[in-house]
Scaffold this motif. Sequence first.
Motif, PDB file in Angstrom:
ATOM      1  N   SER A   1      -4.587   7.028   6.406  1.00 42.76           N
ATOM      2  CA  SER A   1      -3.794   8.198   6.769  1.00 42.76           C
ATOM      3  C   SER A   1      -4.194   9.333   5.837  1.00 42.76           C
ATOM      4  O   SER A   1      -5.140   9.216   5.058  1.00 42.76           O
ATOM      5  CB  SER A   1      -2.300   7.888   6.651  1.00 42.76           C
ATOM      6  OG  SER A   1      -1.919   7.773   5.289  1.00 42.76           O
ATOM      7  N   GLY A   2      -3.485  10.429   5.887  1.00 43.93           N
ATOM      8  CA  GLY A   2      -3.826  11.552   5.027  1.00 43.93           C
ATOM      9  C   GLY A   2      -3.563  11.297   3.558  1.00 43.93           C
ATOM     10  O   GLY A   2      -4.166  11.951   2.698  1.00 43.93           O
TER      11      GLY A   2
ATOM     12  N   ASP B   1     -19.715  17.012   2.731  1.00 45.29           N
ATOM     13  CA  ASP B   1     -18.706  17.721   1.944  1.00 45.29           C
ATOM     14  C   ASP B   1     -19.388  18.915   1.298  1.00 45.29           C
ATOM     15  O   ASP B   1     -20.230  18.758   0.412  1.00 45.29           O
ATOM     16  CB  ASP B   1     -18.115  16.799   0.879  1.00 45.29           C
ATOM     17  CG  ASP B   1     -17.064  17.504   0.032  1.00 45.29           C
ATOM     18  OD1 ASP B   1     -16.131  18.067   0.609  1.00 45.29           O
ATOM     19  OD2 ASP B   1     -17.206  17.505  -1.200  1.00 45.29           O
TER      20      ASP B   1
ATOM     21  N   GLY C   1      -7.664  15.829   9.980  1.00 46.79           N
ATOM     22  CA  GLY C   1      -7.859  16.074   8.560  1.00 46.79           C
ATOM     23  C   GLY C   1      -8.490  14.923   7.810  1.00 46.79           C
ATOM     24  O   GLY C   1      -8.770  15.045   6.614  1.00 46.79           O
ATOM     25  N   VAL C   2      -8.724  13.799   8.483  1.00 47.74           N
ATOM     26  CA  VAL C   2      -9.374  12.642   7.866  1.00 47.74           C
ATOM     27  C   VAL C   2     -10.673  12.393   8.630  1.00 47.74           C
ATOM     28  O   VAL C   2     -10.669  11.806   9.710  1.00 47.74           O
ATOM     29  CB  VAL C   2      -8.480  11.384   7.893  1.00 47.74           C
ATOM     30  CG1 VAL C   2      -9.197  10.205   7.225  1.00 47.74           C
ATOM     31  CG2 VAL C   2      -7.148  11.646   7.209  1.00 47.74           C
ATOM     32  N   ASP C   3     -11.791  12.878   8.069  1.00 49.91           N
ATOM     33  CA  ASP C   3     -13.068  12.707   8.749  1.00 49.91           C
ATOM     34  C   ASP C   3     -13.556  11.274   8.574  1.00 49.91           C
ATOM     35  O   ASP C   3     -13.211  10.594   7.598  1.00 49.91           O
ATOM     36  CB  ASP C   3     -14.103  13.689   8.190  1.00 49.91           C
ATOM     37  CG  ASP C   3     -15.287  13.878   9.120  1.00 49.91           C
ATOM     38  OD1 ASP C   3     -15.230  13.406  10.274  1.00 49.91           O
ATOM     39  OD2 ASP C   3     -16.286  14.490   8.692  1.00 49.91           O
ATOM     40  N   GLU C   4     -14.346  10.822   9.528  1.00 47.01           N
ATOM     41  CA  GLU C   4     -14.848   9.454   9.539  1.00 47.01           C
ATOM     42  C   GLU C   4     -16.376   9.461   9.516  1.00 47.01           C
ATOM     43  O   GLU C   4     -17.015  10.329  10.110  1.00 47.01           O
ATOM     44  CB  GLU C   4     -14.360   8.724  10.797  1.00 47.01           C
ATOM     45  CG  GLU C   4     -12.852   8.672  10.906  1.00 47.01           C
ATOM     46  CD  GLU C   4     -12.342   8.210  12.258  1.00 47.01           C
ATOM     47  OE1 GLU C   4     -11.107   8.144  12.427  1.00 47.01           O
ATOM     48  OE2 GLU C   4     -13.172   7.927  13.150  1.00 47.01           O
TER      49      GLU C   4
ATOM     50  N   THR D   1      -7.244  10.498  12.870  1.00 46.16           N
ATOM     51  CA  THR D   1      -6.198  11.261  12.192  1.00 46.16           C
ATOM     52  C   THR D   1      -6.732  12.633  11.832  1.00 46.16           C
ATOM     53  O   THR D   1      -7.776  12.741  11.175  1.00 46.16           O
ATOM     54  CB  THR D   1      -5.746  10.526  10.912  1.00 46.16           C
ATOM     55  OG1 THR D   1      -5.280   9.217  11.263  1.00 46.16           O
ATOM     56  CG2 THR D   1      -4.639  11.286  10.211  1.00 46.16           C
TER      57      THR D   1
ATOM     58  N   THR E   1     -11.324  12.982   2.972  1.00 44.55           N
ATOM     59  CA  THR E   1     -10.075  13.710   3.136  1.00 44.55           C
ATOM     60  C   THR E   1      -9.753  14.452   1.842  1.00 44.55           C
ATOM     61  O   THR E   1      -9.821  13.873   0.755  1.00 44.55           O
ATOM     62  CB  THR E   1      -8.911  12.763   3.516  1.00 44.55           C
ATOM     63  OG1 THR E   1      -7.691  13.503   3.611  1.00 44.55           O
ATOM     64  CG2 THR E   1      -8.734  11.633   2.528  1.00 44.55           C
ATOM     65  N   GLY E   2      -9.448  15.722   1.966  1.00 42.58           N
ATOM     66  CA  GLY E   2      -9.104  16.517   0.792  1.00 42.58           C
ATOM     67  C   GLY E   2     -10.173  16.516  -0.268  1.00 42.58           C
ATOM     68  O   GLY E   2      -9.854  16.542  -1.466  1.00 42.58           O
TER      69      GLY E   2
ATOM     70  N   ARG F   1     -14.323   7.412   4.779  1.00 35.22           N
ATOM     71  CA  ARG F   1     -13.508   8.540   5.206  1.00 35.22           C
ATOM     72  C   ARG F   1     -13.705   9.673   4.196  1.00 35.22           C
ATOM     73  O   ARG F   1     -14.095   9.454   3.044  1.00 35.22           O
ATOM     74  CB  ARG F   1     -12.005   8.189   5.256  1.00 35.22           C
ATOM     75  CG  ARG F   1     -11.622   7.027   6.165  1.00 35.22           C
ATOM     76  CD  ARG F   1     -11.818   7.318   7.624  1.00 35.22           C
ATOM     77  NE  ARG F   1     -11.153   6.353   8.481  1.00 35.22           N
ATOM     78  CZ  ARG F   1     -11.654   5.175   8.853  1.00 35.22           C
ATOM     79  NH1 ARG F   1     -12.839   4.801   8.380  1.00 35.22           N
ATOM     80  NH2 ARG F   1     -10.990   4.366   9.662  1.00 35.22           N
TER      81      ARG F   1
END
Length: 637
Positions: free
Chosen positions: A311-312, A165, A107-110, A105, A218-219, A216
């Motif tokens: 998901s986001g 990050d 914008g969603v790093d793994e 997805t 995200t944001g 994950r």
Amino acid sequence: MSSALKITLILSLLLSAGSHAAGTAPRKTLAPFASEQALGSYLQQLQARQEALLREQRQLQRATSQYAAQPMAAPPPAPPAAPMAAKAAPVASAEAAESVTNVQTAGVDEGGIVKLHGKHLVMLRRGKLFTVQVGGNALQPVASLDAFAPGSDPSGSWYDEMLIDGDTVVVIGYSYSRGGTEIGLFDVNADGKLAYRATYHLRSNDYYSSRNYASRLTGGKLVFYSPLSLNLHRGDPFGGFPALRRWRPDAVPSDFRRIAPATRIYRTDEEPEIGAGLTLHTVTVCDLAQRDMRCAATAVMGPQGRVFYVSGESVFVWTTHRGRDSGVFRIPLDGSAPSALKVAGAPVDQFSFLESADGHLNVLLRAEGQGDAMWDGARGRGDMALLRVPLASFSDGRDSAPADSYKALPGGGGYGLQNRYVGSYLLYGNPGNPGRRQADQAWPRQPLYAVRWADAGRVQALSLPHGVERIEALGDDAVVIGAQGKDLHFSSIRLGVQAAIAARYIRVDAAQGESRSHGFFYKPQTAGEGMIGLPILGADERPGLNKSSASVLYLRNSGLQLTELGALAARPGQAPDDGCRASCVDWYGNARPLFLQGRVFALLGYEVVEGALRDGRIREVRRISYAPIASIASTLR
């Protein structure tokens, strides 16, 4: 649809109808336990019921024991025991904006084994972190550091995943000796220097999946899924609940602090089956903005089998028990209350899910499955269907997905099924029998099914002369990779008004060197143009946890015509003695294609090889080894 899936659907509809018969409209979200007392009382009731069941079982055993000495016909031989999961027995900026991870997805790093920080690659391998400068046309090892806390005993621990990050490197591992997830925080600066910051322990059962990733990002939120099996016979029923502690040399179990109070624990109206496992499916969100990491967890009670998808905005957890009692939970990442839906069947893996922009959840299902823990994602079976439900239909878990939200699909969900959403299509197919690699054997054609997920009535079956071992996106189109005999085929798939096979490239005498999703990478350059990278082995070799991939193969995609550019190969010979102390098996692979600022690299074990396009071919221009030398490593301990 199989009879099992049909029966489950009928039961779920009856349950749904019963919930409305009482005239009580369902809440929009699950209700948490009101207090620690209410949660404790509920657990005591479950424990009492389980103990009563155990007493009945013991009485039945005593009643039948008098017949034990009587001669009896020999019972049929028991089926062979399932092999133990090997991992359970540990072996003794423009640059900044670039991603080197093939994520599901945007914008969603793994969590992965290699990331980019400014002008440096950061690698996680065999219990150590490494940095290699690649910016400014360089290729130079810079630093290395143990991926665990100084002074800690890393034996029995596996350091599997890494995320970055800002200037914080996060290493995620699992410790069998300490019984939980380890989160290691490290600082990395603009010069590629590494410094240890802190280690945290998160209560968890083993999160390992041969297909999925535990973490994950995200944001700015670090997100974990972790299962926790509830042991109702322990003295303290809360001793296994989600908790976090900061590591110190004299750390003790009492250092753990609960991060999911009773008011963050949820359940549906579905009563757990007595005698069966009950799991707290836990989503933990950690704030990395402060140096002293803070985490909060949300947990839902359900049966053991699980597949999760991020998901986001939410984590979806699909729970199953012995092919029935399925439910799907939606756990928002903003900390608001989760919601749920009764469902039937089981997804294959995380790629079976798509939260689409039209406000629906789409899930490819098989009639039976046990989740994706360890290697279970490859083992489901039965007829197939696509579930498509509005997100607004999620509520307090009393409702079931309507029967008309399931669309029966062709094809049996055999071993090793692959599936992927690409654009407006869902693609899926079976690998066939990859063990049959003899070139002189007849190879049955394999169907690749293409479903427009918003209109599941439209299904195509494309006939491929090879198995379906991998499905990946090429922009708005796709590539399907699989074996035919001793050869590896790449079929490009055009996804327009209809799906169609566009072209094929065949690599003679070859096999995939990496089965995980992160092993593949596609670098788009212009619309319809780009470069593919994939680790490969010789056809008679099979991917192994202790093997380095022989090479990374590169293909040019030009309007879905695939042409070979060449390969970058590992240096032959024995791997260096690195004095490995922890995580000495490459569970997450050791080879990756890397595309950075117009440059092409191959990560191959302890080597980074750079190539350049010359006369339409990739040719090696230089390589470096970043391997630690055992004699040096031992003097630094």
